[in-house]
Design a protein around this motif. Structure first.
Motif, mmCIF file in Angstrom:
data_model
loop_
_atom_site.group_PDB
_atom_site.id
_atom_site.type_symbol
_atom_site.label_atom_id
_atom_site.label_comp_id
_atom_site.label_asym_id
_atom_site.label_seq_id
_atom_site.Cartn_x
_atom_site.Cartn_y
_atom_site.Cartn_z
ATOM 1 N N GLU A 32 0.771 -1.228 0.102
ATOM 2 C CA GLU A 32 -0.061 -0.036 -0.018
ATOM 3 C C GLU A 32 0.663 1.353 -0.038
ATOM 4 O OE1 GLU A 32 -2.953 -0.093 2.934
ATOM 5 O OE2 GLU A 32 -3.812 -1.822 2.173
ATOM 6 N N SER A 59 -7.347 -5.195 0.422
ATOM 7 C CA SER A 59 -8.694 -4.395 0.595
ATOM 8 C C SER A 59 -9.390 -4.133 -0.834
ATOM 9 C CB SER A 59 -8.915 -3.215 1.360
ATOM 10 O OG SER A 59 -8.287 -2.337 0.732
ATOM 11 N N ASP A 61 -10.892 -1.695 -1.671
ATOM 12 C CA ASP A 61 -10.261 -0.274 -2.255
ATOM 13 C C ASP A 61 -9.168 -0.437 -2.843
ATOM 14 O OD1 ASP A 61 -10.343 2.516 -2.233
ATOM 15 O OD2 ASP A 61 -8.812 2.422 -1.019
ATOM 16 N N ALA A 64 -9.345 -2.163 -6.287
ATOM 17 C CA ALA A 64 -10.061 -1.513 -7.235
ATOM 18 C C ALA A 64 -8.917 -0.446 -7.943
ATOM 19 C CB ALA A 64 -11.259 -0.671 -6.630
ATOM 20 N N ARG A 65 -8.137 0.049 -6.892
ATOM 21 C CA ARG A 65 -6.967 0.873 -7.617
ATOM 22 C C ARG A 65 -6.116 0.206 -8.385
ATOM 23 N NH1 ARG A 65 -5.164 3.745 -1.809
ATOM 24 N NH2 ARG A 65 -3.323 4.266 -2.969
ATOM 25 N N GLU A 95 -16.158 -0.740 -7.169
ATOM 26 C CA GLU A 95 -15.531 0.318 -6.617
ATOM 27 C C GLU A 95 -14.558 1.029 -7.505
ATOM 28 O OE1 GLU A 95 -14.323 2.456 -3.184
ATOM 29 O OE2 GLU A 95 -15.755 0.633 -3.249
ATOM 30 N N GLU A 169 -15.494 10.142 -4.251
ATOM 31 C CA GLU A 169 -15.899 9.379 -5.278
ATOM 32 C C GLU A 169 -15.674 9.789 -6.620
ATOM 33 O OE1 GLU A 169 -17.790 6.605 -4.456
ATOM 34 O OE2 GLU A 169 -17.285 6.980 -2.177
#
Length: 454
Positions: A32, A59, A61, A64-65, A95, A169
Protein backbone atom coordinates in the motif's frame (compact mmCIF):
# COMPACT_ATOMS: atom_id res chain seq x y z
CA UNK A 1 13.93 2.73 -17.71
CA UNK A 2 16.41 -0.03 -16.90
CA UNK A 3 16.69 1.26 -13.33
CA UNK A 4 12.90 1.29 -12.99
CA UNK A 5 12.64 -2.28 -14.25
CA UNK A 6 15.34 -3.39 -11.85
CA UNK A 7 13.60 -1.62 -8.97
CA UNK A 8 10.27 -3.24 -9.88
CA UNK A 9 11.92 -6.66 -10.05
CA UNK A 10 13.41 -6.13 -6.58
CA UNK A 11 10.04 -4.98 -5.22
CA UNK A 12 8.30 -8.06 -6.63
CA UNK A 13 10.97 -10.29 -5.13
CA UNK A 14 10.69 -8.57 -1.74
CA UNK A 15 6.87 -8.81 -1.66
CA UNK A 16 6.96 -12.43 -2.80
CA UNK A 17 9.36 -13.25 0.04
CA UNK A 18 6.99 -11.59 2.54
CA UNK A 19 4.07 -13.66 1.27
CA UNK A 20 6.14 -16.83 1.20
CA UNK A 21 7.20 -16.34 4.83
CA UNK A 22 3.66 -15.48 5.99
CA UNK A 23 4.40 -11.86 6.88
CA UNK A 24 0.95 -10.70 5.83
CA UNK A 25 0.86 -7.40 7.71
CA UNK A 26 4.28 -6.40 6.39
CA UNK A 27 3.16 -7.28 2.85
CA UNK A 28 0.02 -5.14 3.10
CA UNK A 29 1.95 -2.17 4.50
CA UNK A 30 4.69 -2.42 1.87
CA UNK A 31 2.25 -2.90 -1.00
CA UNK A 32 0.00 0.00 0.00
CA UNK A 33 3.03 2.33 0.29
CA UNK A 34 3.61 2.01 -3.47
CA UNK A 35 2.31 4.52 -6.01
CA UNK A 36 -0.96 3.42 -7.66
CA UNK A 37 0.82 2.76 -10.96
CA UNK A 38 3.51 0.71 -9.21
CA UNK A 39 0.87 -1.26 -7.29
CA UNK A 40 -0.79 -2.22 -10.57
CA UNK A 41 2.45 -3.24 -12.27
CA UNK A 42 3.74 -5.20 -9.30
CA UNK A 43 0.43 -7.00 -8.76
CA UNK A 44 0.27 -8.08 -12.41
CA UNK A 45 3.86 -9.37 -12.30
CA UNK A 46 3.57 -11.29 -9.05
CA UNK A 47 3.81 -15.06 -9.57
CA UNK A 48 0.29 -16.51 -9.75
CA UNK A 49 0.65 -18.50 -6.51
CA UNK A 50 1.46 -15.28 -4.63
CA UNK A 51 -1.25 -13.28 -6.41
CA UNK A 52 -3.80 -15.80 -5.13
CA UNK A 53 -2.69 -14.90 -1.61
CA UNK A 54 -2.39 -11.16 -2.29
CA UNK A 55 -5.99 -10.60 -3.40
CA UNK A 56 -7.21 -12.28 -0.21
CA UNK A 57 -5.16 -9.89 1.92
CA UNK A 58 -5.73 -6.62 0.09
CA UNK A 59 -8.84 -4.52 0.67
CA UNK A 60 -11.44 -3.99 -2.05
CA UNK A 61 -10.42 -0.33 -2.27
CA UNK A 62 -6.77 -1.22 -2.94
CA UNK A 63 -7.70 -3.91 -5.48
CA UNK A 64 -9.92 -1.39 -7.29
CA UNK A 65 -7.00 1.05 -7.48
CA UNK A 66 -4.86 -1.78 -8.87
CA UNK A 67 -7.32 -2.61 -11.64
CA UNK A 68 -7.99 1.07 -12.40
CA UNK A 69 -4.29 1.56 -13.11
CA UNK A 70 -3.40 -1.60 -15.01
CA UNK A 71 -2.09 -0.66 -18.45
CA UNK A 72 -1.75 -4.18 -19.82
CA UNK A 73 -3.81 -5.54 -22.66
CA UNK A 74 -7.48 -5.57 -21.60
CA UNK A 75 -7.65 -9.32 -22.17
CA UNK A 76 -4.85 -9.74 -19.59
CA UNK A 77 -6.71 -7.51 -17.10
CA UNK A 78 -9.86 -9.60 -17.56
CA UNK A 79 -7.82 -12.73 -16.86
CA UNK A 80 -6.45 -11.18 -13.65
CA UNK A 81 -9.95 -10.18 -12.54
CA UNK A 82 -11.32 -13.65 -13.21
CA UNK A 83 -8.74 -15.10 -10.83
CA UNK A 84 -10.96 -13.64 -8.11
CA UNK A 85 -14.25 -15.33 -7.13
CA UNK A 86 -17.23 -13.57 -8.80
CA UNK A 87 -18.49 -12.24 -5.45
CA UNK A 88 -15.17 -10.51 -4.75
CA UNK A 89 -14.64 -9.55 -8.40
CA UNK A 90 -17.96 -7.69 -8.54
CA UNK A 91 -17.03 -5.72 -5.41
CA UNK A 92 -13.80 -4.65 -7.11
CA UNK A 93 -15.69 -3.68 -10.27
CA UNK A 94 -18.18 -1.58 -8.32
CA UNK A 95 -15.34 0.23 -6.55
CA UNK A 96 -13.58 1.02 -9.82
CA UNK A 97 -14.33 4.11 -11.89
CA UNK A 98 -17.35 3.43 -14.08
CA UNK A 99 -15.56 3.91 -17.41
CA UNK A 100 -12.83 1.41 -16.50
CA UNK A 101 -15.45 -0.98 -15.16
CA UNK A 102 -17.40 -0.82 -18.43
CA UNK A 103 -14.21 -1.31 -20.50
CA UNK A 104 -13.44 -4.55 -18.67
CA UNK A 105 -16.97 -5.90 -18.94
CA UNK A 106 -16.99 -5.19 -22.70
CA UNK A 107 -14.04 -7.56 -23.07
CA UNK A 108 -15.80 -10.44 -21.30
CA UNK A 109 -18.09 -13.15 -22.71
CA UNK A 110 -21.80 -12.34 -22.39
CA UNK A 111 -22.42 -15.07 -19.81
CA UNK A 112 -19.62 -13.72 -17.55
CA UNK A 113 -20.98 -10.18 -17.85
CA UNK A 114 -24.45 -11.47 -16.92
CA UNK A 115 -23.00 -13.14 -13.82
CA UNK A 116 -21.33 -9.92 -12.64
CA UNK A 117 -24.38 -7.77 -13.39
CA UNK A 118 -26.64 -10.17 -11.46
CA UNK A 119 -24.46 -9.66 -8.38
CA UNK A 120 -24.62 -5.84 -8.58
CA UNK A 121 -27.27 -3.55 -7.19
CA UNK A 122 -29.92 -2.55 -9.74
CA UNK A 123 -28.73 1.08 -9.96
CA UNK A 124 -25.10 0.05 -10.46
CA UNK A 125 -26.03 -2.56 -13.07
CA UNK A 126 -28.20 -0.04 -14.97
CA UNK A 127 -25.35 2.49 -15.04
CA UNK A 128 -22.88 -0.08 -16.34
CA UNK A 129 -25.31 -1.36 -18.99
CA UNK A 130 -25.68 2.18 -20.37
CA UNK A 131 -21.91 2.58 -20.64
CA UNK A 132 -21.46 -0.83 -22.24
CA UNK A 133 -24.08 0.03 -24.87
CA UNK A 134 -22.03 2.92 -26.24
CA UNK A 135 -20.02 2.09 -29.33
CA UNK A 136 -16.31 1.57 -28.82
CA UNK A 137 -14.04 4.51 -29.61
CA UNK A 138 -16.77 7.05 -28.87
CA UNK A 139 -17.01 9.65 -26.13
CA UNK A 140 -19.71 7.60 -24.39
CA UNK A 141 -17.40 4.60 -24.04
CA UNK A 142 -14.72 6.80 -22.44
CA UNK A 143 -16.78 8.84 -20.01
CA UNK A 144 -16.97 8.36 -16.29
CA UNK A 145 -20.18 8.94 -14.35
CA UNK A 146 -18.28 9.97 -11.20
CA UNK A 147 -18.08 13.76 -11.40
CA UNK A 148 -18.83 16.86 -9.33
CA UNK A 149 -22.06 18.66 -10.21
CA UNK A 150 -23.96 21.29 -8.21
CA UNK A 151 -27.05 23.44 -8.68
CA UNK A 152 -26.62 27.06 -9.73
CA UNK A 153 -28.42 28.61 -6.72
CA UNK A 154 -25.73 27.59 -4.21
CA UNK A 155 -22.96 29.68 -2.63
CA UNK A 156 -19.23 29.02 -2.64
CA UNK A 157 -19.12 27.64 0.92
CA UNK A 158 -21.98 25.23 0.17
CA UNK A 159 -20.25 24.00 -2.98
CA UNK A 160 -16.97 23.50 -1.10
CA UNK A 161 -18.76 21.32 1.44
CA UNK A 162 -20.20 19.23 -1.39
CA UNK A 163 -16.80 18.98 -3.03
CA UNK A 164 -15.26 17.67 0.18
CA UNK A 165 -18.09 15.19 0.54
CA UNK A 166 -17.96 13.90 -3.03
CA UNK A 167 -14.21 14.16 -3.69
CA UNK A 168 -13.44 10.56 -2.81
CA UNK A 169 -16.04 9.27 -5.26
CA UNK A 170 -15.26 11.60 -8.18
CA UNK A 171 -12.62 10.62 -10.73
CA UNK A 172 -11.52 14.25 -11.05
CA UNK A 173 -12.18 17.31 -8.88
CA UNK A 174 -10.48 19.92 -11.06
CA UNK A 175 -13.83 21.17 -12.35
CA UNK A 176 -17.26 21.44 -10.78
CA UNK A 177 -20.14 21.41 -13.27
CA UNK A 178 -23.11 23.68 -12.63
CA UNK A 179 -26.66 22.54 -13.50
CA UNK A 180 -29.68 24.77 -13.95
CA UNK A 181 -33.18 24.06 -12.64
CA UNK A 182 -33.91 21.82 -15.65
CA UNK A 183 -30.80 19.76 -14.79
CA UNK A 184 -29.13 21.00 -17.95
CA UNK A 185 -25.44 21.89 -18.03
CA UNK A 186 -25.26 25.64 -17.36
CA UNK A 187 -21.54 26.15 -16.78
CA UNK A 188 -18.37 25.08 -15.06
CA UNK A 189 -16.28 26.32 -12.13
CA UNK A 190 -12.65 25.45 -11.55
CA UNK A 191 -11.48 24.42 -8.10
CA UNK A 192 -9.14 27.43 -8.17
CA UNK A 193 -12.14 29.78 -8.55
CA UNK A 194 -13.85 28.20 -5.56
CA UNK A 195 -10.74 28.56 -3.41
CA UNK A 196 -10.06 32.18 -4.36
CA UNK A 197 -13.55 33.70 -3.92
CA UNK A 198 -15.52 34.59 -0.75
CA UNK A 199 -17.62 31.89 0.85
CA UNK A 200 -20.83 33.93 0.67
CA UNK A 201 -20.55 34.57 -3.09
CA UNK A 202 -23.19 32.93 -5.29
CA UNK A 203 -21.60 30.39 -7.62
CA UNK A 204 -23.56 31.88 -10.51
CA UNK A 205 -21.25 34.92 -10.21
CA UNK A 206 -18.14 32.89 -10.99
CA UNK A 207 -19.61 30.27 -13.31
CA UNK A 208 -18.09 30.11 -16.76
CA UNK A 209 -21.10 29.64 -19.03
CA UNK A 210 -19.03 29.27 -22.22
CA UNK A 211 -18.95 25.49 -22.14
CA UNK A 212 -17.01 23.23 -24.48
CA UNK A 213 -18.67 19.82 -24.39
CA UNK A 214 -19.00 16.72 -26.57
CA UNK A 215 -21.80 14.32 -27.39
CA UNK A 216 -21.76 10.67 -26.37
CA UNK A 217 -21.55 9.50 -29.98
CA UNK A 218 -18.58 11.72 -30.94
CA UNK A 219 -15.46 9.92 -32.15
CA UNK A 220 -12.79 9.55 -29.48
CA UNK A 221 -10.11 10.98 -31.76
CA UNK A 222 -12.11 14.20 -32.20
CA UNK A 223 -12.61 14.41 -28.43
CA UNK A 224 -8.87 13.93 -27.82
CA UNK A 225 -8.12 16.76 -30.26
CA UNK A 226 -10.49 19.13 -28.45
CA UNK A 227 -8.93 18.34 -25.06
CA UNK A 228 -5.45 18.84 -26.52
CA UNK A 229 -6.44 22.14 -28.17
CA UNK A 230 -7.99 23.61 -25.01
CA UNK A 231 -5.62 21.97 -22.48
CA UNK A 232 -8.57 20.66 -20.46
CA UNK A 233 -8.15 18.33 -17.52
CA UNK A 234 -11.61 16.91 -18.26
CA UNK A 235 -14.46 17.55 -20.67
CA UNK A 236 -18.21 17.07 -20.11
CA UNK A 237 -20.32 14.69 -22.19
CA UNK A 238 -23.93 15.72 -22.78
CA UNK A 239 -27.01 14.33 -24.50
CA UNK A 240 -29.08 16.08 -27.17
CA UNK A 241 -30.97 17.99 -24.45
CA UNK A 242 -27.70 19.29 -22.94
CA UNK A 243 -28.05 17.11 -19.86
CA UNK A 244 -24.77 16.02 -18.31
CA UNK A 245 -24.10 12.31 -18.86
CA UNK A 246 -20.52 12.10 -17.63
CA UNK A 247 -17.01 13.45 -18.00
CA UNK A 248 -13.89 12.31 -19.83
CA UNK A 249 -10.67 12.89 -17.90
CA UNK A 250 -7.27 13.65 -19.35
CA UNK A 251 -5.83 10.24 -18.36
CA UNK A 252 -8.35 8.60 -20.68
CA UNK A 253 -7.42 11.09 -23.41
CA UNK A 254 -3.75 10.13 -23.05
CA UNK A 255 -4.78 6.50 -23.55
CA UNK A 256 -6.76 7.48 -26.66
CA UNK A 257 -3.80 9.37 -28.12
CA UNK A 258 -1.57 6.36 -27.48
CA UNK A 259 -4.16 4.00 -28.98
CA UNK A 260 -4.59 6.15 -32.08
CA UNK A 261 -0.81 6.43 -32.49
CA UNK A 262 -0.50 2.64 -32.25
CA UNK A 263 -3.24 2.23 -34.88
CA UNK A 264 -1.57 4.69 -37.24
CA UNK A 265 1.87 3.16 -36.76
CA UNK A 266 0.42 -0.31 -37.20
CA UNK A 267 -1.09 0.81 -40.50
CA UNK A 268 2.14 2.41 -41.67
CA UNK A 269 4.10 -0.72 -40.76
CA UNK A 270 1.42 -3.21 -41.90
CA UNK A 271 1.66 -5.05 -38.57
CA UNK A 272 -0.06 -4.72 -35.20
CA UNK A 273 2.64 -3.04 -33.12
CA UNK A 274 0.56 -3.22 -29.92
CA UNK A 275 1.21 -6.96 -29.66
CA UNK A 276 4.83 -6.57 -28.59
CA UNK A 277 4.77 -9.65 -26.34
CA UNK A 278 3.12 -11.98 -28.85
CA UNK A 279 4.53 -15.46 -29.37
CA UNK A 280 6.74 -15.96 -32.45
CA UNK A 281 4.07 -18.19 -34.01
CA UNK A 282 1.20 -15.70 -33.58
CA UNK A 283 3.42 -12.81 -34.60
CA UNK A 284 4.39 -14.62 -37.81
CA UNK A 285 0.79 -15.63 -38.61
CA UNK A 286 -0.36 -12.01 -38.39
CA UNK A 287 2.41 -10.75 -40.66
CA UNK A 288 2.19 -13.40 -43.38
CA UNK A 289 -1.06 -12.25 -45.12
CA UNK A 290 0.24 -8.71 -45.65
CA UNK A 291 3.62 -9.96 -46.81
CA UNK A 292 1.99 -12.36 -49.28
CA UNK A 293 -0.20 -9.55 -50.64
CA UNK A 294 2.84 -7.29 -51.02
CA UNK A 295 4.74 -10.18 -52.59
CA UNK A 296 2.08 -10.45 -55.31
CA UNK A 297 2.36 -6.72 -55.95
CA UNK A 298 6.14 -7.06 -55.93
CA UNK A 299 5.88 -9.77 -58.57
CA UNK A 300 4.27 -7.19 -60.84
CA UNK A 301 7.39 -5.08 -60.44
CA UNK A 302 9.62 -8.08 -61.18
CA UNK A 303 7.55 -8.85 -64.28
CA UNK A 304 7.86 -5.25 -65.42
CA UNK A 305 11.65 -5.33 -64.97
CA UNK A 306 11.91 -8.60 -66.92
CA UNK A 307 10.02 -7.00 -69.81
CA UNK A 308 12.97 -4.63 -70.20
CA UNK A 309 15.57 -7.41 -70.43
CA UNK A 310 16.43 -6.38 -73.96
CA UNK A 311 17.15 -2.83 -72.83
CA UNK A 312 19.35 -4.02 -69.95
CA UNK A 313 21.26 -6.32 -72.31
CA UNK A 314 22.04 -3.32 -74.52
CA UNK A 315 23.32 -1.31 -71.54
CA UNK A 316 24.01 -3.49 -68.51
CA UNK A 317 24.87 -0.42 -66.43
CA UNK A 318 21.13 0.32 -66.17
CA UNK A 319 20.72 -2.57 -63.71
CA UNK A 320 23.02 -0.85 -61.21
CA UNK A 321 20.58 1.99 -60.56
CA UNK A 322 17.27 0.12 -60.26
CA UNK A 323 17.42 -0.35 -56.48
CA UNK A 324 18.74 3.20 -56.00
CA UNK A 325 15.77 4.78 -57.77
CA UNK A 326 13.08 2.47 -56.36
CA UNK A 327 14.42 2.73 -52.81
CA UNK A 328 14.69 6.52 -52.82
CA UNK A 329 11.24 6.95 -54.40
CA UNK A 330 9.79 4.55 -51.83
CA UNK A 331 11.30 6.58 -48.99
CA UNK A 332 9.88 9.81 -50.46
CA UNK A 333 6.45 8.21 -50.78
CA UNK A 334 6.53 7.01 -47.17
CA UNK A 335 7.46 10.52 -45.97
CA UNK A 336 4.52 12.03 -47.88
CA UNK A 337 2.24 9.30 -46.53
CA UNK A 338 3.24 9.98 -42.92
CA UNK A 339 2.61 13.71 -43.35
CA UNK A 340 -0.74 13.14 -45.05
CA UNK A 341 -1.96 10.76 -42.32
CA UNK A 342 -0.87 13.25 -39.67
CA UNK A 343 -2.68 16.12 -41.41
CA UNK A 344 -5.85 14.05 -41.57
CA UNK A 345 -5.53 12.96 -37.93
CA UNK A 346 -5.19 16.49 -36.54
CA UNK A 347 -7.63 18.05 -39.02
CA UNK A 348 -5.29 20.43 -40.83
CA UNK A 349 -6.75 23.92 -41.18
CA UNK A 350 -5.55 24.20 -44.75
CA UNK A 351 -7.99 23.14 -47.44
CA UNK A 352 -7.42 19.94 -49.39
CA UNK A 353 -6.50 22.02 -52.45
CA UNK A 354 -3.82 23.95 -50.54
CA UNK A 355 -2.35 20.74 -49.14
CA UNK A 356 -2.37 19.21 -52.61
CA UNK A 357 -0.51 22.16 -54.15
CA UNK A 358 1.91 22.14 -51.21
CA UNK A 359 2.72 18.48 -51.81
CA UNK A 360 3.22 19.06 -55.54
CA UNK A 361 5.67 21.89 -54.84
CA UNK A 362 7.45 19.88 -52.13
CA UNK A 363 7.69 16.85 -54.42
CA UNK A 364 9.14 18.94 -57.25
CA UNK A 365 11.72 20.56 -54.96
CA UNK A 366 12.76 17.22 -53.44
CA UNK A 367 12.78 15.54 -56.85
CA UNK A 368 14.94 18.23 -58.47
CA UNK A 369 17.39 18.33 -55.55
CA UNK A 370 17.76 14.55 -55.48
CA UNK A 371 17.91 14.29 -59.27
CA UNK A 372 20.68 16.89 -59.46
CA UNK A 373 22.65 15.10 -56.75
CA UNK A 374 22.38 11.77 -58.60
CA UNK A 375 23.30 13.43 -61.91
CA UNK A 376 26.54 14.83 -60.46
CA UNK A 377 27.47 11.59 -58.68
CA UNK A 378 26.79 9.31 -61.67
CA UNK A 379 28.41 11.69 -64.20
CA UNK A 380 31.62 11.81 -62.14
CA UNK A 381 31.55 8.13 -61.15
CA UNK A 382 30.88 6.71 -64.62
CA UNK A 383 32.40 9.56 -66.62
CA UNK A 384 29.18 9.75 -68.62
CA UNK A 385 27.09 12.89 -68.27
CA UNK A 386 24.28 11.54 -70.48
CA UNK A 387 23.92 8.49 -68.22
CA UNK A 388 23.93 10.78 -65.19
CA UNK A 389 21.30 12.99 -66.80
CA UNK A 390 19.03 10.01 -67.59
CA UNK A 391 19.31 8.58 -64.06
CA UNK A 392 18.80 12.05 -62.55
CA UNK A 393 15.68 12.76 -64.64
CA UNK A 394 14.23 9.33 -63.80
CA UNK A 395 14.99 9.86 -60.11
CA UNK A 396 13.30 13.27 -60.05
CA UNK A 397 10.19 12.02 -61.86
CA UNK A 398 9.95 8.88 -59.70
CA UNK A 399 10.14 10.94 -56.49
CA UNK A 400 7.49 13.41 -57.68
CA UNK A 401 5.10 10.58 -58.57
CA UNK A 402 5.81 8.71 -55.31
CA UNK A 403 5.29 11.93 -53.33
CA UNK A 404 1.90 12.50 -54.93
CA UNK A 405 0.88 8.86 -54.41
CA UNK A 406 1.91 9.07 -50.76
CA UNK A 407 -0.32 12.11 -50.35
CA UNK A 408 -3.29 11.18 -52.53
CA UNK A 409 -3.84 7.55 -51.47
CA UNK A 410 -4.54 8.23 -47.74
CA UNK A 411 -6.66 11.28 -48.68
CA UNK A 412 -8.79 9.18 -51.04
CA UNK A 413 -9.10 6.41 -48.47
CA UNK A 414 -10.22 8.98 -45.87
CA UNK A 415 -12.81 10.37 -48.31
CA UNK A 416 -14.14 6.83 -48.72
CA UNK A 417 -14.69 6.65 -44.96
CA UNK A 418 -11.85 4.28 -44.08
CA UNK A 419 -8.84 4.73 -41.79
CA UNK A 420 -6.12 6.41 -43.91
CA UNK A 421 -3.42 4.60 -41.93
CA UNK A 422 -4.26 1.42 -43.83
CA UNK A 423 -2.37 3.00 -46.73
CA UNK A 424 0.65 1.38 -45.19
CA UNK A 425 4.29 2.22 -45.71
CA UNK A 426 5.06 -1.16 -47.30
CA UNK A 427 2.15 -0.73 -49.73
CA UNK A 428 3.30 2.74 -50.79
CA UNK A 429 6.89 1.51 -51.10
CA UNK A 430 5.88 -1.42 -53.30
CA UNK A 431 3.65 0.80 -55.44
CA UNK A 432 6.53 3.28 -55.78
CA UNK A 433 8.77 0.45 -56.97
CA UNK A 434 6.33 -0.29 -59.78
CA UNK A 435 6.00 3.31 -60.97
CA UNK A 436 9.73 4.03 -60.52
CA UNK A 437 10.77 1.08 -62.71
CA UNK A 438 8.29 2.15 -65.39
CA UNK A 439 9.61 5.72 -65.36
CA UNK A 440 13.29 4.71 -65.19
CA UNK A 441 13.30 2.36 -68.16
CA UNK A 442 11.17 4.64 -70.33
CA UNK A 443 13.57 7.53 -69.68
CA UNK A 444 16.57 5.25 -70.27
CA UNK A 445 15.10 4.13 -73.57
CA UNK A 446 15.24 7.71 -74.82
CA UNK A 447 18.98 7.93 -74.17
CA UNK A 448 20.00 4.31 -74.82
CA UNK A 449 22.20 5.14 -77.77
CA UNK A 450 24.44 7.33 -75.58
CA UNK A 451 25.49 4.66 -73.11
CA UNK A 452 25.27 1.34 -74.95
CA UNK A 453 28.19 -0.74 -73.77
CA UNK A 454 28.58 1.18 -70.53
Amino acid sequence: MADQNEQRYQTIQFLSDLLHSGQDAEFIESFESLHDFEMAQVYADLPEQFRSVAWRLLSIDILARVFDNLDSDEADIVRLLQELPPQRGVLVLQEMYADNEADLLQEMPARVVATYLSLMSKSEADTVRKLIDYDEQTAGSLMSTEYLAVEEDLHVDEVMRLVKKQALEAESISYVYVLDFQKQLAGVISLRDLLTHPDNLAVSEITNDRIISVKAGDDQEDVAQIVADYNFLSIPVTDDDNRLLGVITVDDIVDVIDEEAVEDYSGLAAVNVSQINDTPWHSAIKRIPWLIALLVLGMATATLISSYDGLVKQASILAAFISLITGTAGNAGTQALALAVRRIAVGSENSGWKNFVSEIVAGIIVGIATGLSVFVIVAIWKQNSILGFAVGIAMAMAIIVANLAGYLIPVLIDKMGFDPAVASGPFITTLSDLTSVLIYFNVAQLFISHFVGS
